[in-house]
Design a protein around this motif. Sequence first.
Motif, mmCIF file in Angstrom:
data_model
loop_
_atom_site.group_PDB
_atom_site.id
_atom_site.type_symbol
_atom_site.label_atom_id
_atom_site.label_comp_id
_atom_site.label_asym_id
_atom_site.label_seq_id
_atom_site.Cartn_x
_atom_site.Cartn_y
_atom_site.Cartn_z
ATOM 1 N N GLY A 147 -1.453 0.251 -5.149
ATOM 2 C CA GLY A 147 -1.566 -1.022 -4.438
ATOM 3 C C GLY A 147 -1.056 -2.167 -5.282
ATOM 4 N N GLU A 204 0.873 -1.175 0.000
ATOM 5 C CA GLU A 204 0.000 0.000 0.000
ATOM 6 C C GLU A 204 0.910 1.225 0.000
ATOM 7 N N LEU A 213 -7.795 -0.657 4.011
ATOM 8 C CA LEU A 213 -6.851 0.240 3.371
ATOM 9 C C LEU A 213 -7.088 1.673 3.827
#
Length: 189
Positions: free
Chosen positions: A165, A144, A159
């Motif tokens: 990502g 991430e 997230l």
Amino acid sequence: MTDDLSDDLAATLRDVRAERGLTVNALAERSGVSRAMIAKIERGAAQPTAALLGRLVAVLGLTLSELFARTEEESRRLARRSDQAVWVDPETGYRRRSVSPSGGPAQLVEVELPPGATVAYPADSYALARHQIYVLGGRLRFREGDVVHELDTGDCLELGAPAPGEYHNPGAQTCRYLVVLSARRGPIG
């Protein structure tokens, strides 16, 4: 991907692009995908990869789940397994099943990521919906932005702010995980 789903996906992409008032050239410029490839996809002459679809839908203002929901024409409350749309990335073997009925407040997507496979998406792919990743089996390494999350069976990750990502299966067996998408409300973290 079945022939019917391929044809429907091509038509949906073409229709959404037209609804947004974008030419193939404009979509190519904004997404970084070649004009020729977009034209092939819209004609059903080429099967897009997951990463490529992620770049296109981000420019079109959709999530992948919304694209697949639009591809499934009817709205329903019950999604039987036999009726759930399945799409396979021709490059990585990533297998994506749209689990939830279309039109609901959340979207559930079951993914099977083969050993060693990696699928990456730009930050824009995460801007339209909140994402949670729940690992059903195997191991998943999710990058991430600059942060790497090592996830095992039973782990769930929500997230944060949109960042590039990357899903990677570092294990020797297929990783199965569920992605839960819900409407983004207010700022994140």
